[in-house]
Design an enzyme around this catalytic site. Structure first.
Site, PDB file in Angstrom:
ATOM      1  CB  THR A 159      -0.950   0.030   1.213  1.00 57.06           C
ATOM      2  OG1 THR A 159      -0.220   0.246   2.417  1.00 57.06           O
ATOM      3  CG2 THR A 159      -1.739  -1.274   1.311  1.00 57.06           C
ATOM      4  CB  ALA A 171       7.681 -11.108  -6.115  1.00 57.05           C
ATOM      5  CB  VAL A 209       5.615  -5.704  -6.798  1.00 53.08           C
ATOM      6  CG1 VAL A 209       5.384  -4.667  -5.696  1.00 53.08           C
ATOM      7  CG2 VAL A 209       6.807  -6.593  -6.445  1.00 53.08           C
ATOM      8  CE1 TYR A 262       2.846   9.478  10.110  1.00 55.50           C
ATOM      9  CE2 TYR A 262       4.661   9.832  11.642  1.00 55.50           C
ATOM     10  CZ  TYR A 262       4.150   9.231  10.510  1.00 55.50           C
ATOM     11  OH  TYR A 262       4.926   8.363   9.785  1.00 55.50           O
ATOM     12  CB  SER A 305      -1.951   7.525  13.316  1.00 53.36           C
ATOM     13  OG  SER A 305      -0.799   7.906  12.581  1.00 53.36           O
ATOM     14  CE  LYS A 306       3.487   4.686  10.531  1.00 51.46           C
ATOM     15  NZ  LYS A 306       3.037   4.136   9.229  1.00 51.46           N
ATOM     16  N   GLY A 327      13.324   3.605  10.550  1.00 50.23           N
ATOM     17  CA  GLY A 327      14.287   4.451  11.255  1.00 50.23           C
ATOM     18  C   GLY A 327      14.113   5.899  10.846  1.00 50.23           C
TER      19      GLY A 327
END
Length: 316
Positions: free
Chosen positions: A26, A45, A47, A181, A184-185, A214
């Site tokens: 996504t 693959a 994707v 934010y 939400s993460k 990171g």
């Protein structure tokens, strides 16, 4: 199919073959998601780039094709800020199974005002967490049909310093964009760990893994026109920061390893080795506030109610 083994350490520049497998990313048209898609495409693959903007998806696929000859790419029209889009998007996949999904798409706002999705949810919580929560229910049959399906949730270093306020999960009383934010993460990461506990409880073959990039800056990221162009001046100004953080190409490494490495286990957290900000991907200690089962169960119930989603999510 070849994989890394104890005799061959994981090499971010020499990934194992994933030919015959299909992955959905996504937000695969930009940022970390773009580099996840580019690196996975190099494994052979198929994707699928989940994106609400077809033009941006086309630009991303054009860029990947220019660097990965023969890349097998598709676009899935998907708007995670719209629950109706989420509920109908999976029909467009036309697959009988899905080997892995990477929950990368997200919104990050720097300043007020508070904004909402078309369903009335705070935009960052609604897109980053609720959209992916609802998508999981739609993808459950396809992931369960794969030999060893994986859900890889992309979290953020910002979540380490946040705590969820489940009395006000959508920041209706006290909206601060950076904090909202981060929360939400954190909600995404809490969901990722809780999902794996639930998958293990029902004996599912699907794994849920959490990864984070990171500190990943655009100014340290190699150009990928027309997706993103980093000027020499930007790179020069960013060189001092490069001692501590990295570009988004390297930020994708923990996510890609979480998708591909057969040694990865459900419930793990993968991130950069050096202070969690840069470097090679490794299996990190999971902070207790991210995996608190009491908080996670309450978040799960709230998420199911807000999205109208069966809390069992349909895994087997």
């Amino acid at each position: 199919m070849s994989f890394a083994s104890p005799s061959r350490p994981w090499d971010v520049h020499r990934l194992p073959s994933a030919e015959g497998r299909t992955f959905l990313v996504t937000g695969g048209n930009a940022g970390i998601g773009y580099f996840v898609a580019e690196q996975l495409a190099a494994t052979g693959a198929v994707v699928v780039l989940g994106s609400r903007d077809a033009a941006k998806a086309d630009a991303a696929m054009s860029s990947i094709h220019s660097r990965v000859p023969g890349a097998r790419l598709r676009h899935l029209q998907l708007d995670l800020a719209s629950l109706s889009s989420v509920s109908s998007a999976v029909d467009g996949l036309g697959l009988d199974h899905l080997d892995a999904v990477v929950y990368n798409a997200g919104v990050a706002l720097d300043a007020p005002p508070r904004r909402e999705t078309e369903d009335g949810h705070e935009l960052m919580f609604g897109t980053n967490h609720l959209g992916h929560f609802a998508l999981t229910r739609q993808l459950a049959p396809l992931l369960s049909a794969a030999p060893a399906g994986r859900v890889v949730t992309v979290g953020s270093f910002a979540a380490r310093s946040e705590r969820l306020d489940l009395d006000d999960p959508q920041s209706t009383r006290d909206y601060r964009p950076k904090r909202t934010y981060g929360r939400s993460k954190l909600a995404q990461m809490s969901f990722g760990f809780a999902l794996d506990r639930r998958l293990r409880a029902v004996g599912s073959t699907v794994l849920s893994v959490v990864a984070h990039p990171g500190g990943a800056l655009d100014s340290l990221t190699p150009s990928r026109p027309p997706v993103r162009v980093t000027t020499p001046a930007e790179r020069l100004r960013a060189l001092p920061a490069g001692l501590v953080v990295q570009g988004k190409d390297a930020g994708a490494w923990p996510v890609v390893r979480a998708v591909l490495d057969p040694e990865v286990r459900g419930g793990q957290l993968w991130g950069p080795r050096r202070f969690g900000l840069r470097g090679m991907p490794w299996n990190e200690h999971v902070p207790s506030h991210m995996a608190d089962p009491t908080v996670a169960d309450r978040l799960w119930a709230i998420s199911g109610e807000l999205t109208g989603t069966d809390p069992h999510l349909g895994f087997r």
